[in-house]
Scaffold this motif. Structure first.
Motif, PDB file in Angstrom:
ATOM      1  N   SER A   2       0.834  -1.189   0.000  1.00 54.81           N
ATOM      2  CA  SER A   2       0.000   0.000   0.000  1.00 54.81           C
ATOM      3  C   SER A   2       0.877   1.249   0.000  1.00 54.81           C
ATOM      4  N   ALA A   3       0.280   2.365  -0.395  1.00 54.10           N
ATOM      5  CA  ALA A   3       1.040   3.606  -0.507  1.00 54.10           C
ATOM      6  C   ALA A   3       1.616   4.033   0.840  1.00 54.10           C
ATOM      7  N   ASP A   4       0.919   3.707   1.936  1.00 55.86           N
ATOM      8  CA  ASP A   4       1.421   4.093   3.251  1.00 55.86           C
ATOM      9  C   ASP A   4       2.374   3.052   3.850  1.00 55.86           C
ATOM     10  N   GLY A   5       2.607   1.942   3.126  1.00 59.31           N
ATOM     11  CA  GLY A   5       3.537   0.923   3.594  1.00 59.31           C
ATOM     12  C   GLY A   5       3.028   0.047   4.708  1.00 59.31           C
ATOM     13  N   ARG A   6       1.731   0.138   5.031  1.00 63.86           N
ATOM     14  CA  ARG A   6       1.188  -0.600   6.170  1.00 63.86           C
ATOM     15  C   ARG A   6       0.491  -1.893   5.779  1.00 63.86           C
ATOM     16  N   GLN A   7       0.235  -2.100   4.474  1.00 61.19           N
ATOM     17  CA  GLN A   7      -0.460  -3.295   4.011  1.00 61.19           C
ATOM     18  C   GLN A   7       0.319  -3.916   2.853  1.00 61.19           C
ATOM     19  N   GLY A   8       0.285  -5.224   2.762  1.00 65.71           N
ATOM     20  CA  GLY A   8       0.939  -5.922   1.663  1.00 65.71           C
ATOM     21  C   GLY A   8       0.104  -7.098   1.202  1.00 65.71           C
ATOM     22  N   LEU A   9       0.293  -7.498  -0.049  1.00 70.15           N
ATOM     23  CA  LEU A   9      -0.487  -8.584  -0.622  1.00 70.15           C
ATOM     24  C   LEU A   9       0.342  -9.303  -1.674  1.00 70.15           C
ATOM     25  N   THR A  10       0.327 -10.631  -1.625  1.00 73.79           N
ATOM     26  CA  THR A  10       0.968 -11.456  -2.642  1.00 73.79           C
ATOM     27  C   THR A  10      -0.047 -12.461  -3.159  1.00 73.79           C
ATOM     28  N   ILE A  11      -0.142 -12.589  -4.492  1.00 72.56           N
ATOM     29  CA  ILE A  11      -1.052 -13.549  -5.112  1.00 72.56           C
ATOM     30  C   ILE A  11      -0.279 -14.310  -6.186  1.00 72.56           C
ATOM     31  N   ILE A  12      -0.336 -15.629  -6.143  1.00 72.42           N
ATOM     32  CA  ILE A  12       0.363 -16.462  -7.130  1.00 72.42           C
ATOM     33  C   ILE A  12      -0.590 -17.537  -7.622  1.00 72.42           C
ATOM     34  N   ALA A  13      -0.753 -17.630  -8.937  1.00 69.45           N
ATOM     35  CA  ALA A  13      -1.529 -18.715  -9.541  1.00 69.45           C
ATOM     36  C   ALA A  13      -0.559 -19.808  -9.981  1.00 69.45           C
ATOM     37  N   PHE A  14      -0.763 -21.012  -9.468  1.00 69.59           N
ATOM     38  CA  PHE A  14       0.116 -22.144  -9.764  1.00 69.59           C
ATOM     39  C   PHE A  14      -0.593 -23.178 -10.642  1.00 69.59           C
ATOM     40  N   PRO A  21       3.681 -30.567  -1.345  1.00 72.45           N
ATOM     41  CA  PRO A  21       4.116 -31.922  -0.979  1.00 72.45           C
ATOM     42  C   PRO A  21       3.365 -32.989  -1.765  1.00 72.45           C
ATOM     43  N   TYR A  22       2.098 -32.701  -2.107  1.00 69.81           N
ATOM     44  CA  TYR A  22       1.307 -33.664  -2.870  1.00 69.81           C
ATOM     45  C   TYR A  22       1.904 -33.869  -4.270  1.00 69.81           C
ATOM     46  N   TYR A  23       2.366 -32.796  -4.867  1.00 68.33           N
ATOM     47  CA  TYR A  23       3.013 -32.870  -6.187  1.00 68.33           C
ATOM     48  C   TYR A  23       4.308 -33.670  -6.083  1.00 68.33           C
ATOM     49  N   ALA A  24       5.085 -33.429  -5.024  1.00 65.95           N
ATOM     50  CA  ALA A  24       6.345 -34.153  -4.842  1.00 65.95           C
ATOM     51  C   ALA A  24       6.109 -35.647  -4.660  1.00 65.95           C
ATOM     52  N   TRP A  25       4.991 -36.009  -4.019  1.00 62.25           N
ATOM     53  CA  TRP A  25       4.703 -37.422  -3.736  1.00 62.25           C
ATOM     54  C   TRP A  25       3.965 -38.114  -4.886  1.00 62.25           C
ATOM     55  N   ASP A  26       3.550 -37.362  -5.904  1.00 64.64           N
ATOM     56  CA  ASP A  26       2.736 -37.899  -6.994  1.00 64.64           C
ATOM     57  C   ASP A  26       3.636 -38.570  -8.036  1.00 64.64           C
ATOM     58  N   ALA A  27       3.504 -39.872  -8.183  1.00 66.78           N
ATOM     59  CA  ALA A  27       4.340 -40.595  -9.140  1.00 66.78           C
ATOM     60  C   ALA A  27       4.075 -40.151 -10.575  1.00 66.78           C
ATOM     61  N   ALA A  28       2.849 -39.731 -10.875  1.00 65.56           N
ATOM     62  CA  ALA A  28       2.512 -39.318 -12.238  1.00 65.56           C
ATOM     63  C   ALA A  28       3.121 -37.971 -12.606  1.00 65.56           C
ATOM     64  N   GLN A  29       3.408 -37.133 -11.618  1.00 61.80           N
ATOM     65  CA  GLN A  29       3.989 -35.808 -11.844  1.00 61.80           C
ATOM     66  C   GLN A  29       3.200 -35.008 -12.883  1.00 61.80           C
ATOM     67  N   ASP A  30       1.884 -35.015 -12.731  1.00 65.90           N
ATOM     68  CA  ASP A  30       1.002 -34.269 -13.628  1.00 65.90           C
ATOM     69  C   ASP A  30       0.780 -32.872 -13.049  1.00 65.90           C
ATOM     70  N   PRO A  31       1.311 -31.814 -13.658  1.00 66.65           N
ATOM     71  CA  PRO A  31       1.160 -30.477 -13.083  1.00 66.65           C
ATOM     72  C   PRO A  31      -0.293 -30.024 -12.994  1.00 66.65           C
ATOM     73  N   PHE A  32      -1.135 -30.470 -13.935  1.00 62.71           N
ATOM     74  CA  PHE A  32      -2.531 -30.031 -13.936  1.00 62.71           C
ATOM     75  C   PHE A  32      -3.329 -30.627 -12.781  1.00 62.71           C
ATOM     76  N   ALA A  33      -2.782 -31.643 -12.137  1.00 67.43           N
ATOM     77  CA  ALA A  33      -3.427 -32.230 -10.963  1.00 67.43           C
ATOM     78  C   ALA A  33      -3.071 -31.484  -9.682  1.00 67.43           C
ATOM     79  N   HIS A  34      -2.233 -30.442  -9.801  1.00 70.40           N
ATOM     80  CA  HIS A  34      -1.748 -29.734  -8.616  1.00 70.40           C
ATOM     81  C   HIS A  34      -1.741 -28.232  -8.886  1.00 70.40           C
ATOM     82  N   CYS A  35      -2.933 -27.633  -8.799  1.00 71.64           N
ATOM     83  CA  CYS A  35      -3.108 -26.206  -9.054  1.00 71.64           C
ATOM     84  C   CYS A  35      -3.518 -25.499  -7.763  1.00 71.64           C
ATOM     85  N   ALA A  36      -3.165 -24.229  -7.657  1.00 73.04           N
ATOM     86  CA  ALA A  36      -3.537 -23.479  -6.457  1.00 73.04           C
ATOM     87  C   ALA A  36      -3.501 -21.990  -6.742  1.00 73.04           C
TER      88      ALA A  36
END
Length: 286
Positions: A2-14, A21-36
């Motif tokens: 924010s302009a006053d430096g008191r608020q912050g926000l981060t947004i990431i589409a995966f 951890p679910y992606y790391a444990w997934d033998a199929a390694q299908d990225p489309f099965a692990h979105c967030a």
């Protein structure tokens, strides 16, 4: 931030949630099965962290938009509109509202982070105007922001041992530092400055600047600045393998407040660390 430096926000589409951890444990390694849609809010009135992982049936996308579950991003040619409807974990606070990001200019293209060109990063809009209107929690503010993209053809922990990154507003544009340590030795150090319209400018590589580790998990932190000095103003995230902080430093001859991150992929590879992650990163089945 924010302009006053008191608020912050981060947004990431995966698509292919790289810290899942679910992606790391997934033998199929299908990225489309692990979105967030990861939404993190920092501020004096409210702090929230939401990152619910969802399968492929919860993903919809085209050339201009992406929706993951109830949240979505849409690009209209001149700006990005983000509609958020997420729930935190383990305490189920709601995070709901709209964020609009308007870049002042766009940069030329991506950078490669490894020698094989398998991992790419594009700081697409280093300087942007941001408007935040949240219903839950009830918050509205405006400020400056940043928009980038990352994509890769392999696991981050296989290519990198650690990295640090930071971004700061300048009087005309922004400065970005990205220091990557490769898994097989060596690394890449990017010292970037962009005018507000996205034009890249030359910048003298800043000097190494030590930082104290985080208090809880003792995450190592370091950065660079013109005079080799920097101070931690606030620690936003203190986790076993990742920290996000607000720094005071000098870059490109200007005093700045920089958002900084430090990532240890050596720590992330630890099986005990991965077992801890589902408490903050639940998964919707299917």
């Amino acid at each position: 931030m924010s302009a006053d430096g008191r608020q912050g926000l981060t947004i990431i589409a995966f698509i292919g949630s790289v810290f899942s951890p679910y992606y790391a444990w997934d033998a199929a390694q299908d990225p489309f099965a692990h979105c967030a849609m990861n939404v993190v809010l920092y501020g004096e009135r409210a702090n929230r962290f939401a990152m619910t992982e969802r399968g492929a049936r919860h993903l919809a996308r085209d050339a201009h938009s992406i929706a993951i579950g109830p949240s979505a991003m849409e690009w209209d040619g001149s700006g990005l509109t983000i509609r958020i409807d997420e729930r935190c974990a383990p305490v189920p606070h709601a995070v709901r509202g709209t964020v609009r990001l308007r870049p002042q200019g766009l940069t030329a293209g991506p950078f490669t982070l490894d020698d094989q060109g398998l991992h790419r990063w594009w700081p697409m809009a280093p300087s942007s105007h941001v408007e935040v209107a949240l219903d839950a929690p009830a918050l509205s503010w405006s400020g400056t922001g940043y928009f980038d993209t990352n994509d890769g053809d392999g696991r981050l922990e296989d290519a990198f041992a650690r990295w640090t990154w930071c971004r700061a507003d300048l009087q005309d544009g922004a400065a970005i530092l990205y220091d990557v340590a490769h898994r097989d030795g060596g690394g890449r150090n990017l010292s970037l400055s962009f005018a507000a319209d996205g034009t890249r400018r030359d910048i003298r590589p800043p000097l190494p600047a030590p930082l104290p580790p985080t208090r809880l998990w003792r995450m190592p932190r370091e950065t660079r600045s013109d005079d080799g000095r920097a101070a931690v103003l606030r620690t936003f995230e203190d986790t076993p393998f990742y920290s996000r902080s607000l720094l005071a430093a000098t870059l490109d001859g200007q005093p700045v407040r920089a958002v900084h991150e430090s990532l240890s992929l050596d720590r992330f590879r630890n099986p005990l660390v991965r077992l801890m992650l589902p408490f903050r990163m639940p998964r919707v089945l299917g």
